[in-house]
Structure formats: structure tokens, C-alpha cells
Design an enzyme around this catalytic site. Structure first.
Site, mmCIF file in Angstrom:
data_model
loop_
_atom_site.group_PDB
_atom_site.id
_atom_site.type_symbol
_atom_site.label_atom_id
_atom_site.label_comp_id
_atom_site.label_asym_id
_atom_site.label_seq_id
_atom_site.Cartn_x
_atom_site.Cartn_y
_atom_site.Cartn_z
ATOM 1 N N ARG A 109 0.816 -1.215 0.000
ATOM 2 C CA ARG A 109 0.000 0.000 0.000
ATOM 3 C C ARG A 109 0.853 1.270 0.000
ATOM 4 O O ARG A 109 0.585 2.204 -0.748
ATOM 5 C CB ARG A 109 -0.879 -0.032 1.266
ATOM 6 C CG ARG A 109 -1.987 0.984 1.285
ATOM 7 C CD ARG A 109 -2.651 1.038 2.676
ATOM 8 N NE ARG A 109 -2.945 -0.285 3.202
ATOM 9 C CZ ARG A 109 -4.123 -0.899 3.093
ATOM 10 N NH1 ARG A 109 -5.112 -0.316 2.471
ATOM 11 N NH2 ARG A 109 -4.303 -2.103 3.612
ATOM 12 N N TYR A 111 -14.682 -2.792 3.513
ATOM 13 C CA TYR A 111 -14.070 -2.361 4.782
ATOM 14 C C TYR A 111 -14.564 -1.015 5.285
ATOM 15 O O TYR A 111 -14.000 -0.482 6.234
ATOM 16 C CB TYR A 111 -12.545 -2.204 4.615
ATOM 17 C CG TYR A 111 -11.840 -3.266 3.821
ATOM 18 C CD1 TYR A 111 -11.840 -4.593 4.240
ATOM 19 C CD2 TYR A 111 -11.136 -2.945 2.665
ATOM 20 C CE1 TYR A 111 -11.166 -5.567 3.519
ATOM 21 C CE2 TYR A 111 -10.453 -3.911 1.945
ATOM 22 C CZ TYR A 111 -10.479 -5.223 2.377
ATOM 23 O OH TYR A 111 -9.804 -6.173 1.667
ATOM 24 N N CYS A 119 -25.835 -3.061 -9.698
ATOM 25 C CA CYS A 119 -27.195 -3.349 -9.276
ATOM 26 C C CYS A 119 -27.150 -3.895 -7.858
ATOM 27 O O CYS A 119 -27.296 -5.090 -7.631
ATOM 28 C CB CYS A 119 -27.774 -4.373 -10.234
ATOM 29 S SG CYS A 119 -29.506 -4.141 -10.420
#
Ligand code: LLP
Length: 431
Positions: free
Chosen positions: A293, A334, A361
Site C-alpha cells: 500500500r 471495509y 445493481c
């Protein structure tokens, strides 16, 4: 601005890496994943520099491919002196297809399939992070078949809760990755590994979680790992030469997140390691880390076009964008916070509150709730910041939406690194 590579130009438009997001959307369409190569390289540099300064010789950062696994990332990693970790033969295939050397790859996973292990060993993968005893036996057998000594690290769980959100917390006892120290199973794991004839045990691995901002969880992990390593040296005469502390450094999704001090954290890790090794008279192991990350997340943003604006009640005013959970499932999974900007109205007062919904949807298809924005009109561009990690890599074709393209900016100039999917791509494997 949330990240140093973001700015506003004289037209009042949001820019990333000096490129005007309005122009990028015009040229490449929306939704659009945008990545800033300069920013990625700067993050890599922080790791390599702080590793050189504060960690023992032989230490190396490995990029956690799961954060964003595309061919274009690997030449950058190679030039920046990084290794890479992969968690599947698909990630390994991508790295190798991009010309990344197999010997710089570490192969992870809690259930690597025998054919994946076979593929990795046949390609000469640098190191396999063995998850459990049964897997060790398969690695040993395959290494013998390929006539090699396979280098492995043993994955351990140190039993630490780094106070992060549960879904990405992997260092505690009740988790499916690795073997726990606390339960005594880790000793058996090491003893079995040392018996394997075709395996070279380089050392140990642990990963305690994600979005961690302070050095303490890592120094706690060092305490536990070193204590274990010293006990193993006493009981089995084995000294580890590598200790891999996994990934997990945090990034800023919103202004509420602190700024991560990578240099400071690596310095503390190095100091703590030296202190422990001196205390126990243990030779300094090389330290590996696996940032994912913190290499790519804030180098990226996603551009969307606002579709219908729907005020359904006094409290809920939807902006429905032309993407959603298919290209970014992280809010759905999350409730991850994000900062969202109206690209061409950056300087207007954010006096409205919107819910940003996607076009799947699915009632839950939201990108973010309670977002302060200036009055936004259909056709406006929205930028969701910090989407470089775990967005494209977790995207899907739900509702048969083709995946958006990805562009990489270098010194303000864009190149396509992932093509926009076509309808033909969507039915490629349908018979
Ligand atoms: N090494 C290992 C063994 C890991 O399991 C992970 C992440 C990393 C390194 C990289 O951690 P990072 O530096 O990126 O925090 N999908 C979730 C994140 C799951 C992370 C799983 N393991 C998300 O979107 O937040």
C-alpha cells in the site's frame, strides 16, 4: 492537498503529477485509474535509502504485488532496487512476463497449490515463504525433483494485534496464515524444516497487519521474533540470516490519517534490532519488509464522471458515478474512508454533503458516504484519492462492467499501462 503530488492549476482544476485531471478525463475517458510514477519512485527511494542507512547489510525491501500487480510496475521496482513478493502463480507470471528476475521474488500464500510451487521452483524463484509443515514437505519433494536446494523462510504468527481493522489483521493467533509461536507449533515447524534435505532455511517471516502508522507494533514483533530465534538457536543450534517483517505501513486516505514517517520507522526498527541482537549476542539478520500500500496507494487516484444527482431525503443526496464497487470494492468491504474532490470546482466551498454511489445493481454499492463537496452537477468530474493500492487488484467484472483503463504519469506525461477492457474481453472465455 492530501498528497504532495496533487495541486490545483490556474483553471481551478485538480492536477496530479502536474497533469490536469480534466484533460486526462477528456483524453482517456472515465472511469480512469491514474498513477503517478514519480511518486511511486519517491516512495521506493524512501525505503531503499532508509534501509541503507538504518538496517544491516543485505536487507532489502520487497514490493507486495497484491497491492497492484500489473506489468508496468516491475521495471520500476527493478530500477529502484526492490525485490517483489507474490502470492500466486498469476502474480509470479505477471512479474516474470515483465522481465522481473525470478531470484528477486518471494513466493507467499497459505495454500500454494502443488502446481504453483512446481512452477515457482522451475522458474528459479528466489525464496518461498513456507506456510506450514505439510507445504514444506511438498516443497522439499519438488526441489528434489528439480534437483535444486530451495531457499525458504518460515512464516510465523507472533500473536500481535496492531490495533488495525480486523479484515487486514494477520498477526494474531487465530488466523490462517503461518504457524503460531504462542501455541508451541512454531518450534515443531522449524525442527521439521531443518530436517528437509532439499531446503535451505534462510530465516523467518511474519506479517502483523496493514495500515499501521507507528513503529511500536514492529518493535513488538521484533521482541517476539528475536526471543523465538534465540530459543531456537539454543535448542536446535540454528541461526537465522533473514528476518522478514512483512508489510503494513499506513497511508493517508483522509486528512485524519497521520503522515507516515518511513525513515523514522525504519530507523527505530534498526535501532531496536541492534539492541536486541547485542543483548542476546545474536548475529544481525538482514531485514526484509514487504510494503504494498505505501508504495502505490497515494500515487493513484480514480476519476469518475458524475451521472444523476438524486436527493432522496433531507439526509441523503446521491451522486451516482460511472464506476463503483466493481472498480473499487474497498468501501463495500471495509468501509474504507476516502477523500473525494470535485475536479473542476476544487476552489469552491464544500458546503454540500453527498453520498457517492456506484452503478452496480446493488444497494450497498457505495464509494463513500457523507462527503463534503461543492454543489455538484451531472457531468462534473470526481477524483477519489489514494486508490493506487487494492483497487484495480481487487476489481471485478460484476454486472459485466469492463474494467477501466489505467494510465501512468511520468513528469506530467501520460501513457496507458492497462488498456480499457472491451466487450470482447468480457466474453473471451465464454463458450
Ligand atoms: N506481506 C504480506 C504477507 C501481506 O499479507 C500483506 C498484505 C503485505 C505484505 C502488504 O501489506 P501493505 O504494505 O499493503 O499493508 N485488501 C486489503 C489489504 C489486505 C492486505 C493483505 N496483506 C485492503 O484493501 O486494505
Amino acid at each position: 492537498m492530501l498528497h504532495s503530488n496533487l495541486s490545483v492549476n490556474n483553471k481551478g482544476n485538480l492536477c496530479i503529477c502536474g497533469a490536469d485531471c480534466v484533460e486526462l478525463a477528456k483524453e482517456f475517458g472515465t472511469p480512469l485509474y491514474v498513477l503517478d510514477e514519480n511518486y511511486i519512485r519517491d516512495r521506493c527511494h524512501e525505503y531503499t535509502e532508509s534501509f541503507k542507512r538504518y538496517l544491516p547489510t543485505g536487507s532489502m525491501p520487497l514490493y507486495a504485488s497484491k497491492a497492484l500487480c500489473i506489468k508496468a510496475i516491475y521495471p520500476i521496482l527493478l530500477e529502484e532496487d526492490f525485490g517483489a513478493d507474490v502470492v500466486s502463480s498469476g502474480e509470479l507470471y505477471t512479474a516474470l512476463a515483465a522481465g522481473f528476475p525470478a531470484e528477486r521474488v518471494f513466493f507467499h500464500g497459505d495454500n500454494k497449490l502443488p502446481e504453483e510451487l512446481d512452477y515457482a521452483i522451475s522458474k528459479g524463484v528466489g525464496c518461498i515463504v513456507a506456510d506450514n509443515i505439510d507445504e514444506l514437505k511438498i516443497i522439499d519433494m519438488l526441489a528434489s525433483r528439480h534437483n535444486v536446494r530451495q531457499r525458504v523462510l518460515l512464516r510465523l504468527t507472533p500473536g500481535i494485534d496492531p490495533h488495525t481493522f480486523d479484515a487486514v489483521n494477520t498477526g494474531t493467533l487465530n488466523c490462517q496464515f503461518g504457524v503460531a509461536i504462542e501455541s508451541g507449533q512454531a518450534e515443531v515447524f522449524v525442527a521439521e524444516a531443518l530436517k528437509c534435505k532439499n531446503i535451505d532455511v534462510l530465516g523467518f517471516h511474519c506479517h502483523i497487519g496493514s495500515q499501521i502508522f507507528s513503529p511500536e507494533p514492529f518493535t513488538m514483533a521484533l521482541d517476539i521474533m528475536l526471543d523465538f530465534m534465540v530459543r531456537i538457536r539454543e535448542s536446535m543450534g540454528y541461526t537465522a540470516s533473514i528476518l522478514n517483517l512483512g508489510g503494513g505501513y499506513g497511508i493517508r486516505y483522509t486528512e485524519a490519517d497521520p503522515i507516515m514517517d518511513i525513515y523514522g520507522c525504519i530507523e527505530k526498527t534498526g535501532e531496536h534490532l541492534k539492541m536486541l541482537c547485542d543483548r542476546f549476542d545474536y548475529p544481525l539478520p538482514a531485514i526484509f519488509k514487504e510494503p504494498g500500500r505505501s508504495i502505490v496507494a497515494d500515487a493513484g487516484l480514480t476519476l469518475y464522471t458524475a451521472g444523476y444527482i438524486k436527493k432522496v431525503s433531507d439526509n441523503t443526496n446521491f451522486i451516482i458515478v460511472d464506476g463503483g464497487m466493481a472498480d473499487n470494492p474497498r468501501y463495500v468491504l471495509y468501509a474504507s474512508p476516502y477523500t473525494i474532490i470535485n475536479v473542476s470546482r476544487c476552489e469552491e466551498k464544500a458546503d454540500q454533503v453527498y453520498t457517492i454511489a456506484g452503478r452496480s445493481c446493488e444497494t450497498g454499492d457505495l464509494i463513500q458516504e457523507n462527503v463534503p463537496l461543492p454543489e455538484t452537477r451531472s457531468g462534473d468530474l470526481l477524483a477519489v484519492l489514494s486508490t493506487g493500492a487494492y483497487n484495480y487488484s481487487m476489481s471485478s467484472n460484476y454486472n459485466r462492467f469492463p474494467k477501466p483503463p489505467m494510465i501512468m504519469l511520468k513528469d506530467g506525461r501520460a501513457r496507458v499501462v492497462v488498456k480499457k477492457e472491451t466487450f470482447e474481453d468480457l466474453i473471451r472465455n465464454d463458450l
